[in-house]
Structure formats: structure tokens, C-alpha cells
Design a protein around this motif. Structure first.
Motif: not given
Length: 128
Positions: A28-33, A52-60, A99-107
């Protein structure tokens, strides 16, 4: 079995656009980065953008802000990377990884070694 399959690469002129796709299966996409990485010839893989979860995005990469957009379709289990105004130095192989979601959006900003599932890559050539 978790699997990622990229598509959408190709040859484009400088200033052109491409949309890459990364289809996920087995999870499930929502369970992973899900992160797009870029590997230029002779260089290491570098993270470009993450969703990642809830569609949160980050540009690296600062250089892609305003030109690249990462989105996803839960229904299609697919993550997209829309790239506009492409530059020659952005040529190379683009990989998506999970990679599996850890609860930290910044990961999202973790390096390639943290990612457990990889696609085969899609080649992007930016040349006139």
C-alpha cells in the motif's frame, strides 16, 4: 512480493518535459515512502523527490523546485514525477524506491541505502 516498475523515460530536448511513472504492487502506497532517485553517468544516486502518507511531498534537490512535481494515484497504485524545463545535467537513469513508513515525514531525506525496494530504472536523455 513488493515490486516497483518505472516507465516514461526517453529522449527530450533541453527545456522539454517528461512524466515518469512508478507502478507499485504488493504493498500500500500509504504505508511507504516512495522516492525518485536520479543517477547521472558516473555519479551516485541522489534523491530528487519523495511522497508518503497522505500525499505529503518533499523535494530533495533545490534545483528541481518549481520544475518537478511528484504526485500519486492510490487507485492506480502509481507515483508520478512530472518534469518540465529539463536540463542536460538531469539526464541519466531515474529510479523509484520504497521504504516502510516510520511516522516521520522528514525521513524522506534518507539515502539510497535506507530503501528496501527498487525499480529497474528508466533512462532519461536530455540532448539537442
Amino acid at each position: 512480493q513488493s515490486q516497483l516498475v518505472e516507465s516514461g523515460g526517453g529522449l527530450v530536448q533541453p527545456g522539454g518535459s517528461l512524466r515518469l511513472s512508478c507502478e507499485a504492487s504488493g504493498f500500500n502506497l500509504d504505508d511507504y515512502y516512495i522516492t525518485w532517485f536520479h543517477q547521472a553517468p558516473g555519479k551516485e544516486r541522489e534523491g530528487v523527490s519523495c511522497i508518503t502518507r497522505n500525499g505529503a511531498t518533499m523535494y530533495l534537490e533545490n534545483s528541481v523546485k518549481g520544475r518537478f512535481v511528484i504526485t500519486r494515484s492510490i487507485a492506480k497504485s502509481t507515483v508520478y514525477l512530472q518534469m518540465i524545463n529539463l536540463r542536460p545535467e538531469e539526464a541519466g537513469v531515474y529510479y523509484c524506491a520504497a521504504k516502510p513508513w516510520t511516522g516521520n515525514y522528514h525521513a524522506c531525506s534518507g539515502g539510497p541505502s535506507e530503501y528496501t525496494t527498487w525499480g529497474q530504472g528508466t533512462q532519461v536523455t536530455v540532448s539537442s
